[in-house]
Design an enzyme around this catalytic site. Structure first.
Site, PDB file in Angstrom:
ATOM      1  N   ALA A   2       1.741   3.951  -5.197  1.00 60.00           N
ATOM      2  CA  ALA A   2       1.747   5.317  -4.592  1.00 60.00           C
ATOM      3  C   ALA A   2       2.166   5.463  -3.292  1.00 60.00           C
ATOM      4  CB  ALA A   2       0.516   6.239  -4.903  1.00 60.00           C
ATOM      5  N   CYS A   3       3.022   6.185  -2.758  1.00 54.13           N
ATOM      6  CA  CYS A   3       3.298   6.328  -1.303  1.00 54.13           C
ATOM      7  C   CYS A   3       3.349   7.939  -1.070  1.00 54.13           C
ATOM      8  CB  CYS A   3       4.666   5.579  -0.991  1.00 54.13           C
ATOM      9  SG  CYS A   3       5.976   6.454  -1.323  1.00 54.13           S
ATOM     10  N   GLY A   4       3.637   8.402   0.399  1.00 55.92           N
ATOM     11  CA  GLY A   4       3.673   9.597   0.584  1.00 55.92           C
ATOM     12  C   GLY A   4       4.444  10.561  -0.263  1.00 55.92           C
TER      13      GLY A   4
END
Length: 99
Positions: A11-13
């Site tokens: 997951a990332c922003g």
């Protein structure tokens, strides 16, 4: 039955740029270590809804909400800082989950 496959959430922003880089690195690390893994990408806000379907969560930024699965910060795979330590953590955690 063979070894089970791990499902890893990266997951990332935004769920796009950095997680793609991280995802490729994680794929490479798992391949080198002989760890069967399926990698799913998502945004930080999707972690809560997706965590029940995965074995391991990897994030590219700080994530402060409680999670029910092991969590590894993998920003170093993008920045290149502390990469060996992260690789080690990933392999160690994955192998422990496969046992």
């Amino acid at each position: 039955m063979g070894k089970k496959q791990l499902t890893i959430l990266v997951a990332c922003g935004s769920g796009v740029a950095t997680s793609t880089v991280a995802q490729e690195s994680v794929k490479e690390i798992c391949k080198e270590a002989g760890i069967p893994a399926k990698i799913i990408k998502c945004t930080m806000s999707e972690i809560q809804s997706k965590q029940d379907d995965v074995d391991l969560i990897m994030v590219t930024t700080n994530y402060r909400k409680p999670v029910s699965k092991p969590l590894i910060k993998v920003f170093g795979l993008i920045s290149g800082i502390g990469m060996d330590k992260i690789k080690e953590d990933i392999v160690k955690t994955c192998n422990a989950l496969l046992e």
